[in-house]
Design a protein around this motif. Sequence first.
Motif, PDB file in Angstrom:
ATOM      1  N   TRP A 264       0.924  -1.307   0.017  1.00 34.66           N
ATOM      2  CA  TRP A 264       0.008   0.065   0.148  1.00 34.66           C
ATOM      3  C   TRP A 264       0.952   1.232   0.048  1.00 34.66           C
ATOM      4  O   TRP A 264       0.551   2.291  -0.740  1.00 34.66           O
ATOM      5  N   LEU A 265       1.926   1.229   0.894  1.00 32.50           N
ATOM      6  CA  LEU A 265       2.885   2.498   0.939  1.00 32.50           C
ATOM      7  C   LEU A 265       3.603   2.732  -0.391  1.00 32.50           C
ATOM      8  O   LEU A 265       3.630   4.034  -0.805  1.00 32.50           O
ATOM      9  N   HIS A 266       3.788   1.671  -1.094  1.00 31.92           N
ATOM     10  CA  HIS A 266       4.524   2.046  -2.566  1.00 31.92           C
ATOM     11  C   HIS A 266       3.519   2.313  -3.588  1.00 31.92           C
ATOM     12  O   HIS A 266       3.736   3.320  -4.141  1.00 31.92           O
ATOM     13  N   ASP A 267       2.359   1.845  -3.451  1.00 32.70           N
ATOM     14  CA  ASP A 267       1.341   1.918  -4.697  1.00 32.70           C
ATOM     15  C   ASP A 267       0.656   3.466  -4.408  1.00 32.70           C
ATOM     16  O   ASP A 267       0.313   4.132  -5.151  1.00 32.70           O
ATOM     17  N   GLN A 278       5.806   8.679   9.674  1.00 32.61           N
ATOM     18  CA  GLN A 278       4.864   8.440  10.847  1.00 32.61           C
ATOM     19  C   GLN A 278       3.402   8.451  10.275  1.00 32.61           C
ATOM     20  O   GLN A 278       2.682   7.909  10.627  1.00 32.61           O
ATOM     21  N   LEU A 279       3.451   9.837   9.640  1.00 35.10           N
ATOM     22  CA  LEU A 279       1.993   9.805   8.965  1.00 35.10           C
ATOM     23  C   LEU A 279       1.232   8.808   7.972  1.00 35.10           C
ATOM     24  O   LEU A 279       0.170   8.490   8.144  1.00 35.10           O
ATOM     25  N   GLU A 283      -2.001   7.035   9.177  1.00 33.70           N
ATOM     26  CA  GLU A 283      -3.194   6.734   8.058  1.00 33.70           C
ATOM     27  C   GLU A 283      -3.432   5.223   7.847  1.00 33.70           C
ATOM     28  O   GLU A 283      -4.758   4.977   8.236  1.00 33.70           O
ATOM     29  N   TRP A 284      -2.538   4.421   7.749  1.00 35.33           N
ATOM     30  CA  TRP A 284      -2.849   2.943   7.566  1.00 35.33           C
ATOM     31  C   TRP A 284      -3.653   2.445   8.777  1.00 35.33           C
ATOM     32  O   TRP A 284      -4.800   1.797   8.630  1.00 35.33           O
ATOM     33  N   LEU A 285      -3.284   2.744  10.023  1.00 37.43           N
ATOM     34  CA  LEU A 285      -3.950   2.218  11.462  1.00 37.43           C
ATOM     35  C   LEU A 285      -5.073   2.589  11.262  1.00 37.43           C
ATOM     36  O   LEU A 285      -6.002   1.832  11.881  1.00 37.43           O
ATOM     37  N   ALA A 286      -5.528   4.053  11.077  1.00 38.28           N
ATOM     38  CA  ALA A 286      -6.772   4.560  11.201  1.00 38.28           C
ATOM     39  C   ALA A 286      -7.534   4.131  10.377  1.00 38.28           C
ATOM     40  O   ALA A 286      -8.842   3.832  10.775  1.00 38.28           O
TER      41      ALA A 286
END
Length: 492
Positions: A264-267, A278-279, A283-286
């Motif tokens: 996800w981070l890459h895409d 950190q942001l 975002e991913w966790l929320a």
Amino acid sequence: MTIEIRPRNTRRGRPRAGGGFTCDRCGRDAGKPRVRWPEGNICGTCFHTAVRTYGYCGGCGFERMLPGLIDEKTVCVDCAGITTDFHCTSCGIEAEHYRRGICARCALRDDLTPMMLDNPADPAAMQTLVNIFCAVDRPESIHTWKRSTSVQDLLHRLASGEIPMTHEGLDRVDDDRRTAHLRSVLEHHQLLPPRDRYLALFEEWIANKIAVIGQPAVRRPAEQFATWHHLKRVRVIAAEGKPTRGPVHASKQDITETIKFLTWLHDTHNRTAATCLQLDVDEWLAAGPTTRHLVRTFFVWAKATRINRNVTIAHRSPAPTVTFTQDERLRWIRELLTGSSEALPYRVAGILLLLYAQPMVKIAALRTEQVSTDTDGLRIALGTQPAPVPEPFAALLRLQVASRATRLTGADAGWLFPSFRTGRHLHPNTLMDRLRALGINLRGARATTLRALVTQVPPPLAAEMLGYSYSVAHRHAELAAQPWAQYSTHRK
Ligand SMILES: [Zn+2]
Ligand SMILES: [Zn+2]
Ligand SMILES: [Zn+2]
């Protein structure tokens, strides 16, 4: 075989009109006698039991094979008047002849000798292995095992040294089930050190999981994390002789979540493990299920290995809440209906839980014929009255019925959730593990769902549609009428 086969037209015993006969030992009807002894016509089952009976003869007192039966006493061939000589012409012991006058053990040695002892790479090891095979309790089982050409091939290649007699050597052989037998024999006789099965499967799992990641920026850190952190850790646990099943399970979840996140981070942000902010993590966790929190392990490791020192994830409070609110229930129904958090079968199973309060054991064993269509649309038979299936779940359920049908290659047992490996339905534990891994509190979800249902339809009707007893439905209806705080005190 030198067994006396009943000569034609001399049927003594009790022939039957249907062409069969009645065994003079067990009294059962059988197709044809296996052997004719002075005692009478003997069926195959009785014959096999007879030639496997050893002890002190009830007639002469000698210790030997006791196939005969006189006055309820087992006796030797001489005392029974059986003229067959059961002595193996090769080793001399009295046993059922496997072929041409020799016993199963000698036949096995005859078969294995050219296969494994014809100029082997390691003569001592192969001789030991042949001796082990010939010394098993039931040599017939080795005969059966080695009948497969893949086993014969395996034994040949083992003898020639093409396959080293090591765990790694056996790993390279494709046929899992048959090498598994050989591996366990070798381990049992200490020709191979015992190996942890879960560790071996975990190594294989990692290799497969990493191989399918196309993006190097995702693959590299994922592989390093999986091998340097998790595999290393599990190997230590295995070396200490501690159980590895649980740790392997937890490691797989960590790795799976890490790959999801890095992908996800890459895409989404075109960033890598090293440049992650950190942001991004916040975002991913929320935005997703609680299982996303498992990426914490990755960032702890990333910090220690200096791959990324910017991200910190706090420990989640470990106490799982037993409460499961209606909001949570609706959120999960929405997620499973539309999201891609799980594969279709698990999403369908999860919705069956959240819409119909069905226990997982019952969901796992559902059959396709329990799903039917009438004028009002789709229905599912869970109790005595089929329950309506609302859209859009009906579409999803139809998809599950259709997709399982197209994927089935072998015999269709009619399961809604077939396991393609075993031919049975999926194990309820598999379903539960997958749904729990998403973060669904199964026990809470079922209670909350049932409570919601009995406030929407009269409890007796709910009981009939859901397959619950009236008393359970009524109890939940009463509980639903009470404030939540009071309800929780009712739970143990
Ligand atoms: Zn019988
Ligand atoms: Zn005797
Ligand atoms: Zn023999």
